[in-house]
Design an enzyme around this catalytic site. Structure first.
Site, mmCIF file in Angstrom:
data_model
loop_
_atom_site.group_PDB
_atom_site.id
_atom_site.type_symbol
_atom_site.label_atom_id
_atom_site.label_comp_id
_atom_site.label_asym_id
_atom_site.label_seq_id
_atom_site.Cartn_x
_atom_site.Cartn_y
_atom_site.Cartn_z
ATOM 1 C CB CYS A 215 -0.910 -0.029 1.226
ATOM 2 S SG CYS A 215 -1.941 1.426 1.361
ATOM 3 C CB CYS B 48 -0.750 2.308 4.148
ATOM 4 S SG CYS B 48 -2.212 1.718 3.352
ATOM 5 C CG ASP B 49 3.077 0.775 4.401
ATOM 6 O OD1 ASP B 49 2.559 1.225 5.434
ATOM 7 O OD2 ASP B 49 2.951 -0.396 4.014
#
Ligand code: NAP
Length: 300
Positions: free
Chosen positions: A130, A133-134
Site C-alpha cells: 500500500c 499507507c506506507d
C-alpha cells in the site's frame, strides 16, 4: 441470546456500504461486518477520479463519507472478521468476537492483494502492498513498484512525489494500465519503467536493500538498490466464506448474475467477489444497491 438483524453484510467496502445504505433506507435492521478497515481497497487509493460527482476525492475520504452515511441512517458496523456462516432460514454468522443471526446475508467480501510469492516478502521490512499507507516511510529514498496495471501506475505517481526515485517493474513488454495514467508516469522525471522484467528475489538482511531482477527476454540478471518495494500485482477474491457456503467457483468468485442472487436462498453477492466483467467503484456500488433490494424483498 444472539443479536438478530434483518440483513448482515459481510464486507465494508463500497459494495457492502452501499448495500447497507439501501437496506436502511428500506427500513431493515443492518449489520456490516468488516475485518480490516472501512472502505475496503478504495480506502488506499490516493485519488479517485472516476466516481461520478466526486472528481479528485481521496479513497479514504470517500470511505469515510460512505461510512458516515450508513451510520446516519442507523446502520451498525463492527470491525470483526466473519469466520463462518451457518445457513438456514435464520443464518448465523460467527466472527472472531461472537455470533450474530440474520434473515438475509450479503457477501460483499471483495478481493485481497495478490503477492509475488517471494521468499521473506511477508516478514522483511521494506516490502509493502500500500503506497498510500506506507509511502511516507520512503520519503527521499528509492522505491520500486511491481506491476503494470492501474494500481501500479497510481502508486508510481503517488510515490514519485515523495521518493527520490521510483522504478516500475513490469513482466510484459507493455503496460496494462490506462494510457492516461501510463503517460502521466512516463512524464515523471524521477520514474524509470523496466519492462519485460521480473523480481527474482529480495535482497537485504534486516530490511530490504535491493532487488534481484531478471530480464525475461535476455535472461540477464541485475541488482537494483531500493529501500522499498510496493507489490501492485492485482487481486484475488476473498473466497473462503463463499466456498464454504457452496456459492463460489474454484477461483473463489461467486457466479451470481446481475441480479446478485446465489443458488442459496437468502444469500446474495455484491461487488468484486462476484463474477463480472468490470470491477470498478461504480459497479461495486451498483451491485450493493441490487443485492440490498433483493435481500429486502427476501426478508419480506
Ligand atoms: P491488474 O489490472 O490485474 O494488474 C495487475 C498487474 O500485475 C498486471 O500488470 C499483471 O501483469 C501484474 N502481475 C500479476 N501477477 C504477477 C506476478 N506474479 N508477477 C509479476 N507481475 C504480475 O490489477 P490492479 O492494477 O490492482 O487493478 C485492479 C482493477 O482495479 C483493474 O480493473 C483496474 O483498472 C482497477 N483500478 C482502477 C483504478 C483507477 O481507475 N484509477 C486504480 C486502480 C485500480 P500482466 O499485465 O502480465 O497480467
Amino acid at each position: 441470546m444472539r443479536e438478530y438483524f434483518d440483513i448482515i453484510v459481510i464486507g465494508g467496502g463500497p459494495a457492502g456500504l452501499t448495500a447497507a445504505i439501501y437496506a436502511r433506507r428500506a427500513g431493515k435492521s443492518v449489520l456490516v461486518l468488516e475485518k480490516a478497515s472501512v472502505g475496503g481497497q478504495i480506502a488506499a487509493s490516493p485519488q479517485v477520479d472516476n466516481f461520478p460527482g466526486c472528481p479528485g476525492i481521496s479513497g479514504a475520504e470517500l470511505a469515510d463519507r460512505l461510512y458516515a452515511q450508513v451510520e446516519d441512517l442507523g446502520g451498525r458496523m463492527e470491525l470483526e472478521e466473519a469466520l463462518s456462516v451457518e445457513n438456514g432460514p435464520v443464518k448465523t454468522v460467527t466472527t472472531d468476537y461472537g455470533a450474530y443471526t440474520c434473515g438475509a446475508l450479503i457477501l460483499a467480501t471483495g478481493m485481497k492483494h495478490r503477492s509475488l510469492g517471494l521468499d521473506r516478502e511477508e516478514t522483511l521490512p521494506g516490502v509493502s502492498f500500500c503506497a498510500v499507507c506506507d509511502g511516507a516511510f520512503y520519503k527521499g529514498k528509492d522505491a520500486a513498484v511491481c506491476g503494470g496495471g492501474n494500481t501500479a501506475l497510481q502508486d508510481a505517481l503517488f510515490l514519485s512525489d515523495l521518493c527520490r526515485h521510483v522504478t516500475v517493474i513490469h513482466r510484459r513488454g507493455q503496460l496494462r494500465g490506462d494510457p492516461i495514467l501510463a503517460e502521466a508516469v512516463k512524464k515523471r522525471k524521477n520514474v524509470t519503467i523496466l519492462l519485460d522484467t521480473v523480481v527474482e528475489s529480495l535482497l537485504g538482511g534486516e530490511a530490504l536493500t535491493g532487488l534481484l531482477l531478471k530480464n525475461t527476454v535476455t535472461g540477464e540478471t541485475r541488482e537494483l538498490a531500493v529501500d522499498g518495494l510496493f507489490q501492485a500485482v492485482g487481486q484475488q477474491p476473498e473466497g473462503v466464506l463463499a466456498q464454504a457456503l457452496g456459492v463460489a467457483n474454484d477461483a473463489g468468485f461467486i457466479p451470481a448474475g446481475e441480479d446478485c442472487l446465489t443458488p442459496v436462498p437468502g444469500v446474495f453477492a455484491a461487488g468484486d467477489c462476484r463474477v463480472k466483467e468490470v470491477r470498478q467503484l461504480t459497479t461495486a456500488c451498483a451491485d450493493g444497491a441490487v443485492a440490498a433490494l433483493a435481500a429486502c424483498k427476501y426478508c419480506g
